[in-house]
Design a protein around this motif. Structure first.
Motif, PDB file in Angstrom:
ATOM      1  N   ASP A  22       0.796  -1.208   0.000  1.00  0.00           N
ATOM      2  CA  ASP A  22       0.000   0.000   0.000  1.00  0.00           C
ATOM      3  C   ASP A  22       0.840   1.275   0.000  1.00  0.00           C
ATOM      4  N   PRO A  23       0.871   1.993  -1.125  1.00  0.00           N
ATOM      5  CA  PRO A  23       1.628   3.243  -1.163  1.00  0.00           C
ATOM      6  C   PRO A  23       0.884   4.373  -0.450  1.00  0.00           C
ATOM      7  N   ASP A  24      -0.349   4.126  -0.028  1.00  0.00           N
ATOM      8  CA  ASP A  24      -1.157   5.169   0.594  1.00  0.00           C
ATOM      9  C   ASP A  24      -1.100   5.147   2.112  1.00  0.00           C
ATOM     10  N   GLY A  25      -0.277   4.313   2.702  1.00  0.00           N
ATOM     11  CA  GLY A  25      -0.174   4.242   4.158  1.00  0.00           C
ATOM     12  C   GLY A  25       0.659   5.382   4.719  1.00  0.00           C
ATOM     13  N   LEU A  26       0.915   5.331   6.008  1.00  0.00           N
ATOM     14  CA  LEU A  26       1.673   6.350   6.717  1.00  0.00           C
ATOM     15  C   LEU A  26       3.117   6.385   6.236  1.00  0.00           C
ATOM     16  N   HIS A  27       3.625   7.598   5.979  1.00  0.00           N
ATOM     17  CA  HIS A  27       5.010   7.792   5.549  1.00  0.00           C
ATOM     18  C   HIS A  27       5.655   8.859   6.419  1.00  0.00           C
ATOM     19  N   ALA A  28       6.977   8.783   6.509  1.00  0.00           N
ATOM     20  CA  ALA A  28       7.716   9.767   7.307  1.00  0.00           C
ATOM     21  C   ALA A  28       9.054  10.052   6.646  1.00  0.00           C
ATOM     22  N   GLU A  29       9.601  11.199   6.999  1.00  0.00           N
ATOM     23  CA  GLU A  29      10.983  11.501   6.656  1.00  0.00           C
ATOM     24  C   GLU A  29      11.520  12.461   7.695  1.00  0.00           C
ATOM     25  N   GLY A  30      12.824  12.436   7.881  1.00  0.00           N
ATOM     26  CA  GLY A  30      13.446  13.329   8.843  1.00  0.00           C
ATOM     27  C   GLY A  30      14.291  12.568   9.846  1.00  0.00           C
ATOM     28  N   SER A  31      14.437  13.160  11.025  1.00  0.00           N
ATOM     29  CA  SER A  31      15.311  12.533  12.015  1.00  0.00           C
ATOM     30  C   SER A  31      14.868  12.832  13.439  1.00  0.00           C
ATOM     31  N   VAL A  32      15.253  11.936  14.308  1.00  0.00           N
ATOM     32  CA  VAL A  32      15.147  12.096  15.761  1.00  0.00           C
ATOM     33  C   VAL A  32      16.560  11.831  16.266  1.00  0.00           C
ATOM     34  N   PHE A  48      17.032   8.019  15.047  1.00  0.00           N
ATOM     35  CA  PHE A  48      16.304   7.465  13.905  1.00  0.00           C
ATOM     36  C   PHE A  48      16.615   8.406  12.751  1.00  0.00           C
ATOM     37  N   THR A  49      16.957   7.879  11.618  1.00  0.00           N
ATOM     38  CA  THR A  49      17.058   8.680  10.399  1.00  0.00           C
ATOM     39  C   THR A  49      16.134   8.040   9.386  1.00  0.00           C
ATOM     40  N   LEU A  50      15.161   8.805   8.925  1.00  0.00           N
ATOM     41  CA  LEU A  50      14.146   8.283   8.015  1.00  0.00           C
ATOM     42  C   LEU A  50      14.297   8.975   6.665  1.00  0.00           C
ATOM     43  N   PRO A  51      14.779   8.270   5.635  1.00  0.00           N
ATOM     44  CA  PRO A  51      14.879   8.869   4.307  1.00  0.00           C
ATOM     45  C   PRO A  51      13.497   9.271   3.796  1.00  0.00           C
ATOM     46  N   ALA A  52      13.462  10.136   2.803  1.00  0.00           N
ATOM     47  CA  ALA A  52      12.195  10.591   2.223  1.00  0.00           C
ATOM     48  C   ALA A  52      11.316   9.399   1.859  1.00  0.00           C
ATOM     49  N   ASN A  53      10.046   9.542   2.174  1.00  0.00           N
ATOM     50  CA  ASN A  53       9.029   8.566   1.807  1.00  0.00           C
ATOM     51  C   ASN A  53       9.213   7.201   2.478  1.00  0.00           C
ATOM     52  N   THR A  54       9.724   7.185   3.711  1.00  0.00           N
ATOM     53  CA  THR A  54       9.860   5.938   4.462  1.00  0.00           C
ATOM     54  C   THR A  54       8.482   5.449   4.873  1.00  0.00           C
ATOM     55  N   PHE A  55       8.137   4.239   4.488  1.00  0.00           N
ATOM     56  CA  PHE A  55       6.847   3.654   4.850  1.00  0.00           C
ATOM     57  C   PHE A  55       6.890   3.239   6.310  1.00  0.00           C
ATOM     58  N   GLY A  65      12.094  -2.353   9.409  1.00  0.00           N
ATOM     59  CA  GLY A  65      12.014  -0.903   9.415  1.00  0.00           C
ATOM     60  C   GLY A  65      11.384  -0.325  10.663  1.00  0.00           C
ATOM     61  N   PHE A  66      10.287   0.395  10.465  1.00  0.00           N
ATOM     62  CA  PHE A  66       9.618   1.104  11.540  1.00  0.00           C
ATOM     63  C   PHE A  66       8.118   0.847  11.491  1.00  0.00           C
ATOM     64  N   TYR A  67       7.478   0.952  12.647  1.00  0.00           N
ATOM     65  CA  TYR A  67       6.023   0.920  12.687  1.00  0.00           C
ATOM     66  C   TYR A  67       5.553   2.009  13.635  1.00  0.00           C
ATOM     67  N   GLY A  68       4.316   2.451  13.450  1.00  0.00           N
ATOM     68  CA  GLY A  68       3.814   3.496  14.322  1.00  0.00           C
ATOM     69  C   GLY A  68       2.522   4.097  13.834  1.00  0.00           C
ATOM     70  N   THR A  69       2.219   5.269  14.403  1.00  0.00           N
ATOM     71  CA  THR A  69       0.970   5.966  14.100  1.00  0.00           C
ATOM     72  C   THR A  69       1.213   7.466  14.036  1.00  0.00           C
ATOM     73  N   SER A 164       3.226  12.048   6.589  1.00  0.00           N
ATOM     74  CA  SER A 164       2.134  12.192   5.625  1.00  0.00           C
ATOM     75  C   SER A 164       1.199  11.003   5.717  1.00  0.00           C
ATOM     76  N   ASP A 165      -0.026  11.239   5.301  1.00  0.00           N
ATOM     77  CA  ASP A 165      -1.088  10.235   5.352  1.00  0.00           C
ATOM     78  C   ASP A 165      -1.445   9.843   6.773  1.00  0.00           C
ATOM     79  N   CYS A 166      -1.508  10.856   7.651  1.00  0.00           N
ATOM     80  CA  CYS A 166      -1.906  10.652   9.048  1.00  0.00           C
ATOM     81  C   CYS A 166      -3.417  10.487   9.136  1.00  0.00           C
ATOM     82  N   THR A 167      -3.869  10.012  10.273  1.00  0.00           N
ATOM     83  CA  THR A 167      -5.302   9.900  10.538  1.00  0.00           C
ATOM     84  C   THR A 167      -5.788  11.246  11.060  1.00  0.00           C
TER      85      THR A 167
END
Length: 169
Positions: A22-32, A48-55, A65-69, A164-167
């Motif tokens: 699913d390309p429409d799920g939650l995505h993130a990019e950036g860092s913590v 955490f380093t999340l490249p652009a468009n990390t699912f 990878g990562f999971y979350g909300t 992106s694609d948050c609830t």
């Protein structure tokens, strides 16, 4: 013909299971990025380093990878990201952020799990949560000297996440 449809269905389920789904799920990019301080010791780091468009998989994740909300309720954004790799025993395992939309000081709740310790802060953190395109949010946050009960260390955090694609409520 019937067998080929069955095979296509099995292949589609398999693709989703290995992350091609699913390309429409939650995505993130950036860092913590955390700097870990302990008296008498050199500073350490965890991130955490999340490249652009990390699912970001939905909880409980599938072991990669990562999971979350990410959700907005009223004017408050809540983001949680967990490392799916259980073998990362000493590094940053989880980040949880709750912040009102726009700028906030003192109304932030943040926690970071490093190893077996949870470092939690509120008044130690300042943040900005700005709505972004694709049902998303840009969160920028800084925390200074947050603590974990029973752990002699303190943590400084710098967070820059684009979700992106948050609830949305």
């Amino acid at each position: 013909m019937k067998n080929s449809r069955w095979l296509l269905a099995v292949m589609a389920v398999g693709a989703v299971a290995v992350g091609c789904g699913d390309p429409d799920g939650l995505h993130a990019e950036g860092s913590v990025a955390l700097v870990v301080h302990q008296s008498g010791q050199p500073d350490g780091s965890a991130s955490f380093t999340l490249p652009a468009n990390t699912f970001i998989d939905a909880p409980p994740g599938v072991g990669r990878g990562f999971y979350g909300t990410c959700a907005r309720s009223g004017n408050r954004w809540t983001v949680e990201i967990n490392r799916a790799d259980a073998s990362a025993q000493d590094g940053l395992k989880r980040v949880s952020i709750s912040v009102p939309e726009r700028s906030a000081s003192g109304a932030v709740n943040a926690s970071f799990v490093v190893g077996s310790s949870t470092f939690a802060g509120s008044s130690e953190c300042t943040a900005t949560a700005t709505p972004a395109t694709s049902k998303g949010v840009q969160i920028t946050m800084t925390c200074t000297a947050i603590r974990s009960g029973g752990d002699p260390r303190t943590v400084d955090a710098n967070v820059s996440l684009l979700m992106s694609d948050c609830t949305l409520d």
